[in-house]
Design an enzyme around this catalytic site. Structure first.
Site, PDB file in Angstrom:
ATOM      1  N   PRO A   1       1.606 -19.498   1.741  1.00  0.00           N
ATOM      2  CA  PRO A   1       2.174 -19.783   0.857  1.00  0.00           C
ATOM      3  C   PRO A   1       3.769 -20.026   1.246  1.00  0.00           C
ATOM      4  O   PRO A   1       4.247 -19.225   1.795  1.00  0.00           O
ATOM      5  CB  PRO A   1       1.913 -18.629  -0.278  1.00  0.00           C
ATOM      6  N   VAL A   2       4.159 -21.026   0.638  1.00  0.00           N
ATOM      7  CA  VAL A   2       5.673 -21.305   1.007  1.00  0.00           C
ATOM      8  C   VAL A   2       6.529 -20.518  -0.282  1.00  0.00           C
ATOM      9  O   VAL A   2       6.083 -20.439  -1.233  1.00  0.00           O
ATOM     10  CB  VAL A   2       5.878 -22.775   0.765  1.00  0.00           C
TER      11      VAL A   2
ATOM     12  N   ALA B   1       7.296 -17.522  -0.441  1.00  0.00           N
ATOM     13  CA  ALA B   1       6.796 -16.550  -0.830  1.00  0.00           C
ATOM     14  C   ALA B   1       6.892 -15.001   0.158  1.00  0.00           C
ATOM     15  O   ALA B   1       6.352 -14.005  -0.410  1.00  0.00           O
ATOM     16  CB  ALA B   1       5.191 -16.609  -1.011  1.00  0.00           C
ATOM     17  N   GLY B   2       7.811 -15.234   0.852  1.00  0.00           N
ATOM     18  CA  GLY B   2       8.171 -14.061   1.649  1.00  0.00           C
ATOM     19  C   GLY B   2       7.214 -13.647   2.802  1.00  0.00           C
ATOM     20  O   GLY B   2       7.130 -12.629   3.494  1.00  0.00           O
ATOM     21  N   LEU B   3       6.403 -14.637   2.968  1.00  0.00           N
ATOM     22  CA  LEU B   3       5.454 -14.374   3.973  1.00  0.00           C
ATOM     23  C   LEU B   3       5.762 -14.997   5.245  1.00  0.00           C
ATOM     24  O   LEU B   3       5.048 -15.041   6.430  1.00  0.00           O
ATOM     25  CB  LEU B   3       4.017 -14.951   3.509  1.00  0.00           C
ATOM     26  N   GLY B   4       6.939 -15.556   5.612  1.00  0.00           N
ATOM     27  CA  GLY B   4       7.166 -16.262   6.777  1.00  0.00           C
ATOM     28  C   GLY B   4       6.803 -17.701   7.057  1.00  0.00           C
ATOM     29  O   GLY B   4       6.803 -18.066   8.262  1.00  0.00           O
TER      30      GLY B   4
ATOM     31  N   ALA C   1       9.019 -19.873   9.431  1.00  0.00           N
ATOM     32  CA  ALA C   1       9.243 -19.209  10.759  1.00  0.00           C
ATOM     33  C   ALA C   1       7.945 -19.742  11.395  1.00  0.00           C
ATOM     34  O   ALA C   1       7.903 -19.902  12.538  1.00  0.00           O
ATOM     35  CB  ALA C   1       9.583 -17.965  10.757  1.00  0.00           C
ATOM     36  N   ALA C   2       6.663 -19.415  10.781  1.00  0.00           N
ATOM     37  CA  ALA C   2       5.514 -19.718  11.328  1.00  0.00           C
ATOM     38  C   ALA C   2       5.394 -21.097  11.715  1.00  0.00           C
ATOM     39  O   ALA C   2       4.799 -21.323  12.874  1.00  0.00           O
ATOM     40  CB  ALA C   2       4.357 -19.311  10.542  1.00  0.00           C
TER      41      ALA C   2
ATOM     42  N   ASP D   1      12.077 -12.451  10.886  1.00  0.00           N
ATOM     43  CA  ASP D   1      10.870 -13.335  10.497  1.00  0.00           C
ATOM     44  C   ASP D   1      10.294 -13.778  11.868  1.00  0.00           C
ATOM     45  O   ASP D   1       9.227 -13.898  12.148  1.00  0.00           O
ATOM     46  CB  ASP D   1      11.045 -14.423   9.721  1.00  0.00           C
TER      47      ASP D   1
HETATM   48  O1  PMV Z   1      11.526 -14.692   4.349  1.00  0.00           O
HETATM   49  P1  PMV Z   1      11.429 -13.556   3.365  1.00  0.00           P
HETATM   50  O2  PMV Z   1      11.433 -13.923   1.848  1.00  0.00           O
HETATM   51  O3  PMV Z   1      10.765 -12.457   3.768  1.00  0.00           O
HETATM   52  O4  PMV Z   1      13.007 -12.888   3.445  1.00  0.00           O
HETATM   53  C1  PMV Z   1      13.403 -12.313   4.854  1.00  0.00           C
HETATM   54  C2  PMV Z   1      13.978 -10.976   4.453  1.00  0.00           C
HETATM   55  C3  PMV Z   1      15.340 -10.897   4.073  1.00  0.00           C
HETATM   56  O5  PMV Z   1      15.760  -9.842   4.959  1.00  0.00           O
HETATM   57  C4  PMV Z   1      15.699 -10.942   2.675  1.00  0.00           C
HETATM   58  C5  PMV Z   1      16.390 -12.140   4.877  1.00  0.00           C
HETATM   59  C6  PMV Z   1      16.374 -11.729   6.458  1.00  0.00           C
HETATM   60  O6  PMV Z   1      17.000 -13.059   7.013  1.00  0.00           O
HETATM   61  O7  PMV Z   1      16.024 -10.686   6.982  1.00  0.00           O
END
Ligand code: PMV
Length: 319
Positions: free
Chosen positions: A101-102, A104-107, A110-111, A152
């Site tokens: 999911p975009v 959503a903190g799941l990267g 980056a993936a 990430d």
């Molecule tokens: O991409 P996310 O939503 O998992 O956030 C990354 C984590 C943060 O510490 C908030 C930002 C970072 O660059 O480390």
């Protein structure tokens, strides 16, 4: 030229998000239940240099040359070409898919970058080593939010749990033994939350009151170190209270939300050993540490409390 496929997992941050941007350590683990995939294949009918990019899940289809300079897909492909000193790649089609999911903190960003860099460089006959993939994916991360810590792209490139600390002159990236596997539930608030907004707000708040925020970051760093010790000692159940404490710090940093609070409370009430938001916050995902026999009860409680979806991931024993 045969088609080349590469994929990369999602990730969750177990401890230390936000503080990691300010040089404190954080722990992140890959999540293999979701992944991004890139397939690069030759397009024999097209002229050399033409790279067609298809991302059906976001209804995108465009030639590389027509994408804006700050498009993350363009950036990843261009960085690969520059690194390999190739100015005119063979005509090809790059297809991108992702179950992550975009926002959503799941990267997911980056993936996609990691999968793309791997597949494209392999297609060009020069598969990039992990260090280079990681470094180039970090450059792309800067487009998503200005001051990424680099955690990430690192956990996703190496696909192993990492203890990560941003440092001048070279980040500390350590893998560490996890003699006892443990189970984490990941639940999505369903509220998209671009990391850039939360990271920007924390920066402004830090600028207004540096001592208060430095103290919060310090405490988050201490929790991360304690968590690493518990994992290495084979006592992952001790992570529960540490997660609760880290969540309290993130609340104080101002990055929780009513939806996240509801899910965190529901998980704890249903018997989770600990729970916290994970990643940028404000929305996105939360995580809960659960015993194997609690997975069902806690999942149901999370869905009942409004989670858009919940899935289980296991951090496997290593080294
Ligand atoms: O991409 P996310 O939503 O998992 O956030 C990354 C984590 C943060 O510490 C908030 C930002 C970072 O660059 O480390």
């Amino acid at each position: 030229m045969p088609a080349v496929t590469a994929s990369a997992p999602g990730k969750i941050i177990l401890f230390g998000e936000h503080a990691v941007v300010y040089g404190r350590p954080a722990i992140a683990v890959p999540v293999t239940q979701v992944k991004a995939r890139a397939v690069v294949s030759a397009a024999p009918g097209s002229a050399a240099g033409q790279v067609l990019i298809e991302a059906p899940s976001i209804h995108q289809q465009a030639y590389l040359a027509d994408l804006a300079a700050d498009d993350p897909l363009k950036k990843a492909l261009t960085l690969a070409l520059e690194h390999l000193q190739i100015s005119r790649p063979p005509a090809c089609k790059v297809r991108i898919g992702s179950t992550i999911p975009v926002a959503a903190g799941l990267g997911s960003g980056a993936a996609v970058s990691v999968a793309l860099l791997r597949a494209f460089s392999a297609f060009l006959g020069h598969p990039l080593p992990d260090e280079v993939v990681n470094a180039l994916a970090f450059e792309v991360e800067k487009l998503h939010h200005g001051t990424p810590s680099g955690i990430d792209n690192t956990v996703i490139t190496y696909a192993r749990p990492v203890f990560f600390q941003r440092r001048e002159g070279g980040n500390l990236i350590e893998t560490f033994p996890s003699p006892q596997p443990f189970t984490v539930l990941v639940a999505d608030t369903g509220v998209p939350s671009p990391t850039a907004a939360a990271v920007g707000d924390v920066r402004r708040a830090w600028q207004q009151d540096p001592p208060r925020y430095e103290a919060l970051f310090d405490r988050a760093g201490e929790l991360t170190r304690a968590a690493r010790k518990a994992i290495e000692a084979g006592k992952p159940h001790e992570l529960g209270p540490l997660m609760d404490a880290n969540h309290a710090l993130l609340q104080e940093m101002g990055v929780s939300s009513p939806e996240l609070e509801r899910l965190v409370q529901a998980a704890r009430a249903a018997g989770a050993l600990g729970a916290k938001l994970s990643g940028g916050g404000r929305g996105g995902n939360m995580i809960a540490l659960v015993e194997a026999d609690q997975v069902e009860a806690v999942s149901q409680a999370l869905l009942g409390a409004g989670a858009a979806r919940a899935f289980m991931t296991r951090v496997e024993a290593q080294g």
